[in-house]
Enzyme design. Structure first.
Site, short mmCIF file in Angstrom:
data_model
loop_
_atom_site.label_atom_id
_atom_site.label_comp_id
_atom_site.label_asym_id
_atom_site.label_seq_id
_atom_site.Cartn_x
_atom_site.Cartn_y
_atom_site.Cartn_z
N ILE A 533 50.24 43.57 45.55
CA ILE A 533 51.30 42.58 45.71
C ILE A 533 51.24 41.50 44.65
O ILE A 533 52.02 40.57 44.66
CB ILE A 533 51.27 41.92 47.12
CG1 ILE A 533 49.87 41.40 47.43
CG2 ILE A 533 51.73 42.89 48.18
CD1 ILE A 533 49.80 40.61 48.73
N GLY A 534 50.32 41.64 43.71
CA GLY A 534 50.32 40.64 42.65
C GLY A 534 49.04 40.68 41.85
O GLY A 534 48.06 41.32 42.24
N THR A 535 49.09 40.02 40.72
CA THR A 535 47.91 39.94 39.88
C THR A 535 47.57 38.47 39.75
O THR A 535 48.44 37.66 39.42
CB THR A 535 48.20 40.54 38.49
OG1 THR A 535 49.04 41.65 38.69
CG2 THR A 535 46.94 40.98 37.82
N GLY A 536 46.36 38.12 40.04
CA GLY A 536 45.98 36.71 40.04
C GLY A 536 45.30 36.31 38.75
O GLY A 536 45.41 37.00 37.75
N GLY A 537 44.63 35.16 38.78
CA GLY A 537 43.90 34.67 37.62
C GLY A 537 42.94 35.74 37.13
O GLY A 537 42.73 35.92 35.95
N GLY A 539 41.77 39.81 38.54
CA GLY A 539 41.90 40.84 39.55
C GLY A 539 43.31 40.95 40.10
O GLY A 539 44.18 40.15 39.78
N VAL A 541 45.81 41.61 43.66
CA VAL A 541 45.79 41.35 45.09
C VAL A 541 46.55 42.47 45.80
O VAL A 541 47.65 42.84 45.40
CB VAL A 541 46.40 39.98 45.41
CG1 VAL A 541 46.33 39.71 46.89
CG2 VAL A 541 45.67 38.90 44.64
N ASP A 655 41.21 23.99 39.93
CA ASP A 655 42.40 24.74 39.50
C ASP A 655 43.49 24.64 40.57
O ASP A 655 44.04 25.64 41.01
CB ASP A 655 42.02 26.20 39.21
CG ASP A 655 43.09 26.91 38.38
OD1 ASP A 655 44.00 26.21 37.86
OD2 ASP A 655 43.02 28.14 38.25
#
Ligand SMILES: *[C@@H]1O[C@H](CO)[C@@H](O)[C@H](O)[C@H]1NC(C)=O
Ligand SMILES: *[C@@H]1O[C@H](CO)[C@@H](O)[C@H](O)[C@H]1NC(C)=O
Ligand SMILES: *[C@@H]1O[C@H](CO)[C@@H](O)[C@H](O)[C@H]1NC(C)=O
Ligand SMILES: *[C@@H]1O[C@H](CO)[C@@H](O)[C@H](O)[C@H]1NC(C)=O
Ligand SMILES: *[C@@H]1O[C@H](CO)[C@@H](O)[C@H](O)[C@H]1NC(C)=O
Ligand SMILES: *[C@@H]1O[C@H](CO)[C@@H](O)[C@H](O)[C@H]1NC(C)=O
Ligand SMILES: *[C@@H]1O[C@H](CO)[C@@H](O)[C@H](O)[C@H]1NC(C)=O
Ligand SMILES: *[C@@H]1O[C@H](CO)[C@@H](O)[C@H](O)[C@H]1NC(C)=O
Ligand SMILES: *[C@@H]1O[C@H](CO)[C@@H](O)[C@H](O)[C@H]1NC(C)=O
Ligand SMILES: *[C@@H]1O[C@H](CO)[C@@H](O)[C@H](O)[C@H]1NC(C)=O
Ligand SMILES: *[C@@H]1O[C@H](CO)[C@@H](O)[C@H](O)[C@H]1NC(C)=O
Ligand SMILES: *[C@@H]1O[C@H](CO)[C@@H](O)[C@H](O)[C@H]1NC(C)=O
Length: 825
Positions: A533-537, A539, A541, A655
């Protein structure tokens, strides 16, 4: 005290004497002392009796026309009711009393009960919005009497029963919005009489039966959404008559038969979703006429035949999903002319032949899935495309040849279950897991479980040693514990705890927690992209539903990242921080797996995603009304205050951004992403490398590199402004020193997508804006502490001297010292 007492007396008196009421309302012009109240007095009485304006009334008793949300005409008769505060049962308002009402907007006011039959008395009504409430029962037939109605919106309630066929008598209707209810029955064919309809939203109901062919008469219709119902039968060819259609979604129904060739007449169509139905037959070649189409979903049907060549005309297409069908034949080389394509998914079909090299012309493509077909030949290697690709899945085909070297750099790649041969490219194992290559029997390279290509050389010994060392280090890290003390929590987590299969109790486990691990692999089909469902800082998700029904979010490090010491550290840091703290506005860590094979963290799932995404979607941003925004800011402040004050040593998040604030389904905030959090240990240096996100990092970090709690305070100020403004305040902040911006009014910077805040929320917004400006002070010392900020939020509200629209930014910044009491200390 005196006024409220007299009002209670009036309320009691009302029952027996209308005379008292008349004086109370202070409308002598209409009041003639007769025992029969006038029509205007009845309007006032109906509003008063609803009890909805209880508070407003006490503040100014000189006439209901002045009450919040009420508009009257020159004659003093109510024409509009539109409130933003919480109401109750809808029948409390006597709708029989408003002969001149034109607009009734009670959306998101917590309305309950059924829509009263008396609504039919509002014969002048043109606008009716009762959406996002808890209304139940069927739509009353008396709606038929609202002959002037133009907009009818009762979406997101629990309305049952069918759509009354008599709705078709309201010929002025342009917007009919009934989505997210429990409306059942057939779509009445009479709806075709509503010639002025521009918008018809019926999605997420329980509608059955066919799409009436009479919809073809709605020649002004632009948006038609019927998705997520149980509509069956075939798509009527008359749909092609709705020439102005721009947005058409029939997704997730039980439609069968073929796509009518008349679809080609809808030349203005930009969005067409027919996914998840039982459509068969071929894709009509007339689809090539839909030159405005940008998104086309025909996935999850039983469409057969080959992909029509005419698809080449869809020059604006950015997303093409034909997955999960029965398509046969070759992929037409013409697909290479669709220059706008970002996403191409032809997976789970019966396609044969080579992957056309023309796919290499798709310079914008970043997602390509051709998996589960019968394609042969070699994997595509065209550099310009491959270098752009974020994700390539060509697994479960019959591809031959070598693994192209340039695949090493594709973020997500799946080549499994093909007939690829030869050596695995150098460093491929650094970036990708073995499952990306599994099922290709003739690959070699003495890595990722494949045999060596040539007799054992020195190199392979080195590799083995390297792997051994890495595993040893990973194991070493598993012995986590006792890092620091935090008086803010009860230490209940145990690292050796494993969980029962399907157990709902999901606590921390280690890599031996084999069972829980399996549940996760099963739930995500081994981290299949479709769950991403997404790419974080760092890795990606994933969202996963565990066998017990619990939904969790997983943050997984990619292989490459896992071996990058910075990412690896961040990951471990996050585990370290989050296992020790507990706060309702801080993301809950349910578990983790820290092992070379599985680097992932398990969190509670936040349904609404990041604040950043919500603020960037006009629809969702509007759902985030002022009081929700205020709550998000307060929640974030509480979380930070807790980290800074109650944890020993203090934790600085470092952050805080709108991307790292996540929202649950009630749109409440939690702070997440503790990868860069730092413990302010008295014994170790607070000097550090600068981390954080551009636009949120405190200015002093650029030269001092000394981390203090005030860095978070600065980022908090930025986020608070971002929430008020609806966008990142970067530009605004740089303009702050100029005189012109000082003369700006507060309301000018507020998110214009929302209606102006009502007087209750305005107090909060005023306070938040004042605090936010204090937080973004260039000098760390001039910023308040987070504890001070939360104290301000908790202390009783001071009222602002001026209405919000009269406050300038200059006044706001001068106000700082007076408003924020704890800052004076
Ligand atoms: C009350 O309403 C009247 C108009 O009906 C207005 O003149 C007056 O200023 C209002 N008073 C307050 C305190 O808002
Ligand atoms: C509602 O208002 C109408 C007309 O103003 C009146 O006749 C009727 O009695 C009222 N109903 C109730 C329940 O107060
Ligand atoms: C609707 O209008 C009809 C005819 O004018 C009338 O008989 C009926 O009472 C009205 N219904 C309501 C609920 O006002
Ligand atoms: C209800 O529908 C109308 C017409 O589409 C729209 O303008 C309005 O914003 C909707 N209300 C809500 C709360 O979304
Ligand atoms: C409306 O649509 C139906 C079915 O497509 C058709 O038979 C009828 O003639 C149309 N009515 C008008 C007035 O065009
Ligand atoms: C599809 O529609 C059904 C109702 O027919 C609904 O229950 C289901 O949630 C929908 N699926 C999705 C993924 O929204
Ligand atoms: C559509 O569904 C209705 C009710 O669910 C059923 O009676 C009808 O036979 C179905 N029609 C088709 C064509 O499947
Ligand atoms: C299509 O869109 C254009 C531009 O928005 C508009 O002028 C036209 O009337 C629409 N309808 C048809 C049938 O082209
Ligand atoms: C659709 O495309 C045609 C021709 O390409 C153009 O004239 C028209 O304005 C477009 N319609 C919309 C709504 O963009
Ligand atoms: C899909 O195609 C295959 C082979 O062409 C055929 O055996 C199968 O029955 C088809 N499935 C459907 C649902 O049409
Ligand atoms: C895969 O390709 C090989 C060699 O080209 C061929 O012998 C084999 O039959 C193919 N398998 C399938 C399932 O198409
Ligand atoms: C680091 O910061 C904390 C809190 O500001 C402070 O208590 C501690 O003494 C600092 N440590 C050093 C070595 O400066």
């Amino acid at each position: 005290m005196a006024p409220s007492l007299s009002i209670s007396i009036v309320l009691i008196a009302w029952a027996t004497s209308i005379f008292f009421y008349g004086t109370y309302l202070d409308t002598p012009a209409q009041f003639v002392g007769a025992s029969e109240p006038s029509a205007l007095q009845l309007e006032g009485k109906a509003l008063l009796d609803s009890g909805w304006w209880g508070r407003a009334k006490t503040s100014n008793a000189s006439g209901h026309c002045e009450w919040p949300g009420i508009t009257c005409n020159a004659g003093g008769s109510v024409t509009e009711i539109g409130v933003a505060f919480n109401l109750g049962v809808m029948s409390k308002l006597n709708l029989s009393s408003f002969p001149n009402l034109v607009r009734l907007d009670l959306h998101r006011t917590g309305l309950q009960g059924s829509i009263p039959v008396e609504i039919g008395k509002l014969s002048k009504l043109t606008y009716l919005d009762l959406s996002y409430n808890s209304l139940t029962g069927a739509m009353p037939l008396s709606l038929t009497n609202l002959t002037q109605l133009v907009v009818f919106n009762v979406s997101s309630n629990q309305i049952t029963g069918p759509i009354p066929a008599s709705l078709s008598l309201l010929i002025h209707l342009t917007h009919v919005v009934l989505y997210e209810n429990q409306i059942n029955g057939f779509i009445p064919s009479e709806i075709g009489k509503l010639r002025n309809l521009v918008i018809l939203y019926l999605h997420s109901n329980m509608l059955t039966g066919p799409i009436p062919s009479t919809l073809g008469n709605l020649t002004n219709l632009e948006n038609l959404i019927l998705s997520s119902n149980q509509i069956n039968g075939s798509i009527p060819p008359e749909i092609g008559n709705i020439r102005n259609l721009i947005f058409l979604s029939l997704w997730n129904n039980s439609l069968n038969g073929q796509i009518p060739s008349t679809i080609g007449h809808l030349t203005n169509l930009t969005f067409f979703d027919l996914g998840s139905n039982q459509i068969d037959g071929q894709i009509p070649s007339t689809i090539g006429h839909l030159t405005n189409l940008t998104i086309l979903y025909l996935d999850s049907n039983q469409i057969n035949g080959s992909i029509p060549l005419e698809i080449r005309n869809l020059k604006n297409l950015s997303t093409l999903y034909l997955a999960y069908n029965n398509l046969t034949g070759h992929i037409p080389v013409e697909i290479g002319t669709l220059n706008s394509l970002l996403t191409l998914n032809l997976s789970h079909n019966n396609l044969i032949g080579h992957i056309p090299t023309q796919i290499g012309n798709l310079h914008s493509l970043n997602f390509l899935d051709l998996s589960h077909n019968f394609m042969s030949g070699e994997p595509p290697i065209e550099h310009e495309t491959v270098d752009k690709l974020q994700s390539l899945d060509i697994s479960y085909n019959n591809l031959t040849g070598n693994v192209p070297n340039n695949y090493v750099s594709i973020k997500r790649v799946n080549l499994s279950y093909n007939s690829l041969t030869g050596p695995i490219p150098i460093d491929f194992d650094q970036y990708h897991t073995p499952d990306t290559l599994i099922g290709n029997k003739y690959l070699c390279g003495d890595t990722m479980g494949f045999p060596p290509c040539a007799p054992t050389s020195n190199k392979s010994t080195v590799t083995k040693v390297k792997i051994f060392v890495t595993i040893a280090i990973s194991l070493g890290f598993l012995v986590l514990g006792g890092f620091f003390l935090c008086r803010c929590m009860v230490k209940e987590t145990q690292f050796e705890s494993t969980e029962t299969k399907n157990g709902n109790l999901f606590s921390i486990w280690n890599y031996d927690g084999h069972i829980a691990y399996e549940d996760i692999i099963e739930a995500t089909e081994d981290f299949d992209l479709k769950y991403c469902i997404g790419t974080g800082g760092y890795g990606s998700v994933y969202k996963a539903k565990l066998p017990g029904g619990k939904v969790i979010a997983l943050k997984k490090l990619h292989r490459l990242e896992a071996e990058n010491p910075t990412f690896d550290m961040s990951f471990r840091n996050e585990v370290k921080v989050l296992t020790e703290i507990r706060h309702r506005n801080i993301i809950k860590l349910h578990g983790f797996c820290l092992h070379k094979r599985c680097m992932f963290l398990v969190y509670e799932y936040m349904e609404r995603g990041s604040l950043f995404c919500i603020l960037n979607s006009d629809v969702e941003a509007m759902e985030l009304d002022w009081s929700k925004r205020v709550n998000i800011i307060k929640g974030t402040a509480h979380a930070l205050s807790y980290l800074h004050r109650e944890c020993i040593p203090a934790i600085v998040h470092r952050d805080i951004t709108s991307n790292n604030i996540l929202l649950n389904n009630k749109l409440e905030a939690v702070v997440s992403d503790f990868g860069t959090a730092k413990l302010l240990d008295p014994d170790s240096s607070n000097q550090t490398l600068v981390v954080g996100t551009y636009g949120y990092v405190a200015p002093e970090l650029a030269y001092t590199m000394k981390v203090t709690e005030k860095c978070d305070v600065y980022s908090f100020g930025v986020v608070a402004l971002e929430i008020l403004m609806g966008k990142h305040p970067m530009e605004f902040m740089t303009s702050l020193s100029s005189t012109s911006s000082q003369n700006m009014m507060l309301y000018e910077i507020l998110d214009q997508r929302l209606p102006p805040p009502n007087h209750l929320v305005a107090q909060d917004i005023f306070l938040i804006a004042t605090i936010a400006f204090a937080c973004i002070h260039t000098k760390p010392k001039s910023r308040p502490t987070m504890q001070c900020v939360t104290q301000e939020f908790l202390s009783p509200k001071k009222s602002i001297a001026k209405p919000l629209h009269a406050v300038s930014l200059r006044q706001l910044r001068n106000q700082e010292m007076h408003m924020v009491a704890c800052m004076r200390e």
